[in-house]
Design a protein around this motif. Sequence first.
Motif, PDB file in Angstrom:
ATOM      1  N   HIS A 222     -97.344  16.730  22.685  1.00  0.00           N
ATOM      2  CA  HIS A 222     -96.379  17.780  22.363  1.00  0.00           C
ATOM      3  C   HIS A 222     -95.004  17.385  22.891  1.00  0.00           C
ATOM      4  O   HIS A 222     -94.864  16.929  24.033  1.00  0.00           O
ATOM      5  N   GLY A 223     -93.967  17.547  22.068  1.00  0.00           N
ATOM      6  CA  GLY A 223     -92.615  17.199  22.504  1.00  0.00           C
ATOM      7  C   GLY A 223     -92.515  15.709  22.788  1.00  0.00           C
ATOM      8  O   GLY A 223     -92.946  14.865  21.990  1.00  0.00           O
ATOM      9  N   ALA A 248     -94.154  18.741  17.172  1.00  0.00           N
ATOM     10  CA  ALA A 248     -92.728  18.870  17.507  1.00  0.00           C
ATOM     11  C   ALA A 248     -92.262  17.658  18.305  1.00  0.00           C
ATOM     12  O   ALA A 248     -91.672  17.787  19.374  1.00  0.00           O
ATOM     13  N   ALA A 249     -92.537  16.471  17.775  1.00  0.00           N
ATOM     14  CA  ALA A 249     -92.302  15.219  18.493  1.00  0.00           C
ATOM     15  C   ALA A 249     -90.821  15.004  18.799  1.00  0.00           C
ATOM     16  O   ALA A 249     -89.946  15.299  17.979  1.00  0.00           O
ATOM     17  N   LEU A 273     -96.902  17.131  13.005  1.00  0.00           N
ATOM     18  CA  LEU A 273     -96.615  18.538  12.762  1.00  0.00           C
ATOM     19  C   LEU A 273     -95.207  18.854  13.247  1.00  0.00           C
ATOM     20  O   LEU A 273     -94.849  18.546  14.391  1.00  0.00           O
ATOM     21  N   TYR A 274     -94.405  19.452  12.378  1.00  0.00           N
ATOM     22  CA  TYR A 274     -93.028  19.774  12.730  1.00  0.00           C
ATOM     23  C   TYR A 274     -92.701  21.168  12.209  1.00  0.00           C
ATOM     24  O   TYR A 274     -93.356  21.686  11.287  1.00  0.00           O
ATOM     25  N   PHE A 275     -91.681  21.777  12.797  1.00  0.00           N
ATOM     26  CA  PHE A 275     -91.260  23.114  12.385  1.00  0.00           C
ATOM     27  C   PHE A 275     -90.198  22.980  11.298  1.00  0.00           C
ATOM     28  O   PHE A 275     -89.068  22.541  11.571  1.00  0.00           O
ATOM     29  N   VAL A 280     -82.947  20.262  12.828  1.00  0.00           N
ATOM     30  CA  VAL A 280     -83.005  18.957  13.489  1.00  0.00           C
ATOM     31  C   VAL A 280     -84.406  18.369  13.383  1.00  0.00           C
ATOM     32  O   VAL A 280     -84.584  17.180  13.065  1.00  0.00           O
ATOM     33  N   ASP A 281     -85.434  19.193  13.639  1.00  0.00           N
ATOM     34  CA  ASP A 281     -86.813  18.708  13.554  1.00  0.00           C
ATOM     35  C   ASP A 281     -87.157  18.285  12.129  1.00  0.00           C
ATOM     36  O   ASP A 281     -87.834  17.270  11.912  1.00  0.00           O
TER      37      ASP A 281
END
Length: 331
Positions: A222-223, A248-249, A273-275, A280-281
Motif C-alpha cells: 500500500h502506498g 494506491a502505489a 489498484l488506483y483511485f 494524480v493517481d
Amino acid sequence: MLTLYRTTLAMCCLASLLPLGALAADAETPEAAAEATAPATRPPLLERSQEDAQALERRLPKAEQQTLQAGAEPFLALWKPANDSDPQGAVIIVPGAGENADWPDAVGPLRRKFPDFGWHSLSVSLPDLLADAPQARVEATPAAAPEPAAGESAPVKDTPADANANVAQATAADAEVAQGTDAEQASEQNDQADAERIFARLDAAVAYAQQHNARSIVLIGHGSGAYWAARYLSEKQPPQVQKLVMIAAQTPARVEHDLLSLTPTLKVPTADLYFATRTVDRHAAMQRLQASKRQKDSHYKQLSLIAMPANKAGEQEQLFRRVRGWMSPQQ
C-alpha cells in the motif's frame, strides 16, 4: 595531666582527618576526574517505526504479535491464521511510509478480512528510511587569495576590480559540483541500505508464511509499500511469491528506480489498484499501464477504485472485494 589531654586530643583530630585526605587524594586521580567530567550517555532515540510498533504491542492481542528476525534486527509483524481447515495461502501486507502494520487505510482492514476467506494474513512493519533522514550540509570554504612571491608587492592598479570575484565564483562552482557529487553518492548508498534492510524483512515474512504451509503467497503493498514490494520482486524474484497487488502505489523520494521503470520488469501476475477519482493517481496509473503494454506476455492488470471520503467503511469493503476477486477469479 593537662599535657596528656592535649596530646590525646591532637591525635584524635589527626585520625579523623586522615579519611578525608584519602578521599581528596582519590578525587584528584585522573580516573576520578575523567568520571566527574564525562557527560552522561543517553540511550539512542527509537525510530518512529519502532515507537509505532511498541504502541501496537500495547494495543493489540499478544496472539497476533510475532517478532521476526531480519538478520540481526528484530521487527514486529501481525499474524492472523486462516479460519479454514484447508487455507488457500497467505497474504503478506506491506504498509507505506508513515504507516504501521495495522494502519486503518487498507492495511488493517485487509489483514483482518482475509482470514475469514481462507487466507493467512501477515502484516509487516518497515523501518524508517535513511533517505528520509535530514542530511548534514557541508559549507564550502572560500579559497584564500594567492600570496605574492618574495620580493614582489601585491598588484594594485593592474588587477581588474572583478578578478577576485571571478576566482571566488569559479571556486564556489567547483565546490558546488563536488558537493553535489558527494550528495548523489550518499543518496545512492542510503537507497541501497534501505533496500537491503527492507528486503531482509520481506525475506523473513516469506519464510514465516512458508512455515505455515502456505500453498500460495501474495504480496500486497500500500502506498510506498507497493513500491518496495514491486522492487523486492523485481530484484530478488523469490519463487515462493506467486502474485503482487499494488494499492494506491507511490514512489518514495530519493530512490534509484521509480515505480514506472519497475512495473515492466515484474514476472508475476500483478494487480495495480488506483483511485480513478484522484487526478494524480489516475495519471501515474496510465503511465504504468502504457509501460506494461510495451512488454510481451505481460501479466499486469489495472483495477480502478472510487474514493469515498464520507464512507470509509464502504471504501475499504470495495477495496477488499476488488483484491479478493482478482486473487480468486473463480469465486
